[in-house]
Design a protein around this motif. Structure first.
Motif, PDB file in Angstrom:
ATOM      1  N   ASP A   1       0.803  -1.116  -0.022  1.00 33.97           N
ATOM      2  CA  ASP A   1       0.160   0.010  -0.027  1.00 33.97           C
ATOM      3  C   ASP A   1       0.743   1.301  -0.099  1.00 33.97           C
ATOM      4  O   ASP A   1       1.961   1.338   0.678  1.00 33.97           O
ATOM      5  CB  ASP A   1      -0.828  -0.254   1.249  1.00 33.97           C
TER       6      ASP A   1
ATOM      7  N   GLU B   1      -2.551   5.380  -1.880  1.00 35.52           N
ATOM      8  CA  GLU B   1      -3.538   5.485  -2.856  1.00 35.52           C
ATOM      9  C   GLU B   1      -3.753   4.209  -3.570  1.00 35.52           C
ATOM     10  O   GLU B   1      -4.840   3.892  -4.190  1.00 35.52           O
ATOM     11  CB  GLU B   1      -2.839   6.456  -3.961  1.00 35.52           C
ATOM     12  N   THR B   2      -2.708   3.416  -3.728  1.00 32.26           N
ATOM     13  CA  THR B   2      -2.738   2.326  -4.633  1.00 32.26           C
ATOM     14  C   THR B   2      -2.481   1.054  -3.850  1.00 32.26           C
ATOM     15  O   THR B   2      -1.566   1.254  -2.784  1.00 32.26           O
ATOM     16  CB  THR B   2      -1.800   2.309  -5.788  1.00 32.26           C
TER      17      THR B   2
END
Length: 175
Positions: free
Chosen positions: A96, A99-100
């Protein structure tokens, strides 16, 4: 790049380092640091859902410190697999960046019945493996994966497979 691995276990840190070194998408000078954090799950996760939750929680807890570009969580558990008999060692990784996120699993290894019975009665796999092998800290070396495959697959390699899968969204533009 500064990467935190949500565990104090050196095998998990080395697994992440090995994947980052082998992946062209990452800087060769990435710093990988072990960050002991809470998994938010039981000491012996049972089932894929709890094991995934542990990996995701570890990754998120690493990021909460605000010091890392990537948080990596790796969690081992045991699970039954539909269509297969026995109890399996399973492993999941989560990556992580705030955001992604990505998820990946490692190999699933069927536990011998005697070991599975002890784990199902409430014992944690790591200490059971220490007892069965007459060693200590097996989880910080070959792990159950190494013992159960005669050394053809050690814990670091098994965990690296999970981390490789979890890094997919960060390593390619296919996601």
């Amino acid at each position: 790049m500064y990467v935190g691995v949500g565990s104090g276990n050196p095998v998990k840190r080395r697994a992440v380092e090995s994947v980052l070194e082998a992946t062209d998408a990452f800087d060769s000078d990435a710093t990988v640091e072990a960050v002991p954090v809470d998994s938010g799950v039981s000491e012996q996760p049972v089932g894929h859902a709890e094991t995934v939750r542990g990996a995701e929680t570890r990754a998120a807890n690493v990021l909460e410190s605000g010091e890392y570009d990537l948080g990596v969580g790796i969690e081992g558990g045991v699970a039954r697999v539909e269509g297969a008999s026995g109890l399996f060692l399973v492993m999941w990784a989560a990556v992580d960046d705030g955001e992604t996120s990505g998820l990946g699993s490692g190999p699933s290894l069927r536990l011998p019945d005697a070991i599975a019975a002890r784990v199902e009665s409430g014992e944690e796999l790591g200490p059971v493996m220490d007892d069965v092998l007459g060693e200590s800290d097996v989880a910080k070396r070959q792990g159950a994966a190494g013992a159960l495959t005669g050394g053809s697959l050690d814990r670091q390699s098994a965990l690296a497979a999970a981390v490789s899968g979890a890094l997919g969204p960060f390593a390619t533009d296919h996601y």
